[in-house]
Scaffold this motif. Sequence first.
Motif, PDB file in Angstrom:
ATOM      1  N   GLY A   1     -20.671 -49.022 -40.637  1.00 45.80           N
ATOM      2  CA  GLY A   1     -20.905 -47.650 -40.113  1.00 45.80           C
ATOM      3  C   GLY A   1     -19.780 -47.616 -39.254  1.00 45.80           C
ATOM      4  O   GLY A   1     -20.291 -46.069 -39.114  1.00 45.80           O
ATOM      5  N   THR A   2     -18.904 -47.850 -39.054  1.00 44.58           N
ATOM      6  CA  THR A   2     -17.647 -47.260 -38.503  1.00 44.58           C
ATOM      7  C   THR A   2     -17.043 -46.403 -39.844  1.00 44.58           C
ATOM      8  O   THR A   2     -16.650 -45.452 -39.053  1.00 44.58           O
ATOM      9  CB  THR A   2     -16.470 -48.637 -38.261  1.00 44.58           C
ATOM     10  OG1 THR A   2     -17.222 -49.240 -37.334  1.00 44.58           O
ATOM     11  CG2 THR A   2     -15.787 -48.327 -37.473  1.00 44.58           C
ATOM     12  N   VAL A   3     -16.902 -46.531 -40.809  1.00 44.47           N
ATOM     13  CA  VAL A   3     -16.393 -45.376 -41.194  1.00 44.47           C
ATOM     14  C   VAL A   3     -16.960 -44.475 -41.222  1.00 44.47           C
ATOM     15  O   VAL A   3     -16.817 -42.974 -41.541  1.00 44.47           O
ATOM     16  CB  VAL A   3     -16.285 -46.179 -43.044  1.00 44.47           C
ATOM     17  CG1 VAL A   3     -15.713 -44.814 -43.771  1.00 44.47           C
ATOM     18  CG2 VAL A   3     -15.005 -47.219 -43.163  1.00 44.47           C
ATOM     19  N   LEU A   4     -18.701 -44.485 -41.203  1.00 48.97           N
ATOM     20  CA  LEU A   4     -19.717 -43.165 -41.644  1.00 48.97           C
ATOM     21  C   LEU A   4     -19.234 -42.906 -40.094  1.00 48.97           C
ATOM     22  O   LEU A   4     -18.591 -41.475 -40.136  1.00 48.97           O
ATOM     23  CB  LEU A   4     -20.653 -43.162 -41.947  1.00 48.97           C
ATOM     24  CG  LEU A   4     -20.973 -43.855 -42.871  1.00 48.97           C
ATOM     25  CD1 LEU A   4     -22.583 -44.647 -43.696  1.00 48.97           C
ATOM     26  CD2 LEU A   4     -21.234 -43.007 -44.192  1.00 48.97           C
ATOM     27  N   GLY A   5     -19.130 -43.345 -39.222  1.00 52.53           N
ATOM     28  CA  GLY A   5     -19.046 -42.607 -37.824  1.00 52.53           C
ATOM     29  C   GLY A   5     -17.420 -41.720 -37.695  1.00 52.53           C
ATOM     30  O   GLY A   5     -18.118 -40.954 -36.904  1.00 52.53           O
ATOM     31  N   ILE A   6     -16.849 -42.824 -37.755  1.00 49.50           N
ATOM     32  CA  ILE A   6     -15.272 -41.979 -37.802  1.00 49.50           C
ATOM     33  C   ILE A   6     -15.614 -40.580 -38.630  1.00 49.50           C
ATOM     34  O   ILE A   6     -15.300 -39.874 -38.011  1.00 49.50           O
ATOM     35  CB  ILE A   6     -14.416 -42.964 -38.233  1.00 49.50           C
ATOM     36  CG1 ILE A   6     -14.071 -44.299 -37.009  1.00 49.50           C
ATOM     37  CG2 ILE A   6     -12.826 -42.014 -38.668  1.00 49.50           C
ATOM     38  CD1 ILE A   6     -13.443 -44.986 -37.422  1.00 49.50           C
ATOM     39  N   ALA A   7     -15.599 -40.735 -40.017  1.00 47.81           N
ATOM     40  CA  ALA A   7     -15.905 -39.654 -40.883  1.00 47.81           C
ATOM     41  C   ALA A   7     -16.748 -38.310 -40.084  1.00 47.81           C
ATOM     42  O   ALA A   7     -16.143 -36.991 -40.747  1.00 47.81           O
ATOM     43  CB  ALA A   7     -17.033 -39.728 -42.156  1.00 47.81           C
ATOM     44  N   ILE A   8     -17.741 -38.756 -39.626  1.00 55.93           N
ATOM     45  CA  ILE A   8     -18.519 -37.586 -38.850  1.00 55.93           C
ATOM     46  C   ILE A   8     -18.038 -37.186 -37.359  1.00 55.93           C
ATOM     47  O   ILE A   8     -18.055 -35.411 -37.577  1.00 55.93           O
ATOM     48  CB  ILE A   8     -20.486 -38.338 -38.772  1.00 55.93           C
ATOM     49  CG1 ILE A   8     -21.260 -38.299 -39.684  1.00 55.93           C
ATOM     50  CG2 ILE A   8     -20.325 -37.576 -37.380  1.00 55.93           C
ATOM     51  CD1 ILE A   8     -22.136 -39.587 -39.296  1.00 55.93           C
ATOM     52  N   VAL A   9     -17.229 -37.746 -37.113  1.00 56.08           N
ATOM     53  CA  VAL A   9     -16.661 -37.656 -35.684  1.00 56.08           C
ATOM     54  C   VAL A   9     -15.239 -36.487 -36.631  1.00 56.08           C
ATOM     55  O   VAL A   9     -14.785 -34.881 -35.766  1.00 56.08           O
ATOM     56  CB  VAL A   9     -15.779 -38.587 -35.216  1.00 56.08           C
ATOM     57  CG1 VAL A   9     -14.647 -38.135 -34.335  1.00 56.08           C
ATOM     58  CG2 VAL A   9     -17.294 -39.334 -34.192  1.00 56.08           C
ATOM     59  N   PHE A  10     -14.573 -37.029 -37.111  1.00 60.59           N
ATOM     60  CA  PHE A  10     -13.505 -36.268 -37.651  1.00 60.59           C
ATOM     61  C   PHE A  10     -14.013 -34.371 -38.534  1.00 60.59           C
ATOM     62  O   PHE A  10     -13.475 -33.445 -38.108  1.00 60.59           O
ATOM     63  CB  PHE A  10     -12.966 -36.677 -38.985  1.00 60.59           C
ATOM     64  CG  PHE A  10     -12.210 -36.124 -39.688  1.00 60.59           C
ATOM     65  CD1 PHE A  10     -10.818 -35.690 -39.336  1.00 60.59           C
ATOM     66  CD2 PHE A  10     -12.345 -35.484 -40.836  1.00 60.59           C
ATOM     67  CE1 PHE A  10      -9.585 -35.343 -39.728  1.00 60.59           C
ATOM     68  CE2 PHE A  10     -10.945 -34.377 -41.628  1.00 60.59           C
ATOM     69  CZ  PHE A  10      -9.907 -34.657 -41.289  1.00 60.59           C
ATOM     70  N   LEU A  11     -15.325 -34.606 -38.911  1.00 57.62           N
ATOM     71  CA  LEU A  11     -15.998 -33.255 -39.534  1.00 57.62           C
ATOM     72  C   LEU A  11     -15.788 -32.884 -38.394  1.00 57.62           C
ATOM     73  O   LEU A  11     -16.673 -31.019 -38.745  1.00 57.62           O
ATOM     74  CB  LEU A  11     -17.317 -34.148 -40.286  1.00 57.62           C
ATOM     75  CG  LEU A  11     -17.746 -33.052 -41.308  1.00 57.62           C
ATOM     76  CD1 LEU A  11     -16.653 -31.976 -42.091  1.00 57.62           C
ATOM     77  CD2 LEU A  11     -19.438 -33.853 -41.324  1.00 57.62           C
ATOM     78  N   VAL A  12     -17.085 -33.410 -37.425  1.00 58.67           N
ATOM     79  CA  VAL A  12     -17.145 -32.819 -36.189  1.00 58.67           C
ATOM     80  C   VAL A  12     -15.885 -31.656 -35.166  1.00 58.67           C
ATOM     81  O   VAL A  12     -16.139 -30.458 -35.349  1.00 58.67           O
ATOM     82  CB  VAL A  12     -18.106 -33.113 -35.111  1.00 58.67           C
ATOM     83  CG1 VAL A  12     -18.527 -32.137 -33.683  1.00 58.67           C
ATOM     84  CG2 VAL A  12     -19.716 -33.704 -35.489  1.00 58.67           C
ATOM     85  N   VAL A  13     -15.173 -32.135 -35.657  1.00 59.94           N
ATOM     86  CA  VAL A  13     -13.725 -31.982 -34.596  1.00 59.94           C
ATOM     87  C   VAL A  13     -13.056 -30.719 -35.440  1.00 59.94           C
ATOM     88  O   VAL A  13     -12.888 -29.168 -35.396  1.00 59.94           O
ATOM     89  CB  VAL A  13     -12.852 -33.159 -34.326  1.00 59.94           C
ATOM     90  CG1 VAL A  13     -11.576 -32.584 -33.859  1.00 59.94           C
ATOM     91  CG2 VAL A  13     -13.290 -33.681 -33.284  1.00 59.94           C
ATOM     92  N   ALA A  14     -13.169 -30.735 -36.864  1.00 58.89           N
ATOM     93  CA  ALA A  14     -12.272 -30.067 -38.345  1.00 58.89           C
ATOM     94  C   ALA A  14     -13.467 -28.874 -38.117  1.00 58.89           C
ATOM     95  O   ALA A  14     -12.955 -27.479 -37.921  1.00 58.89           O
ATOM     96  CB  ALA A  14     -12.298 -30.714 -39.310  1.00 58.89           C
TER      97      ALA A  14
END
Length: 61
Positions: free
Chosen positions: A9-22
């Motif tokens: 869940g933490t990894v997916l959350g970080i990935a989603i945040v990173f994707l949105v920022v990108a």
Amino acid sequence: MSHSDELLGTVLGIAIVFLVVAVILVGLFYRPKAHKKTRSRSGFTHGIDDTLIDGDGSSGD
């Protein structure tokens, strides 16, 4: 929940945040390359009608 579920869940959350920022950064800073301006019709035909061509109807015959 097990430890692996929390980690996933933490990894997916970080990935989603990173994707949105990108996506936001790309939207702000990306400018499409300006295509070379194609020649206008008048520029392209400039000089073509300056010469007399037999049978083109401009000879006045």
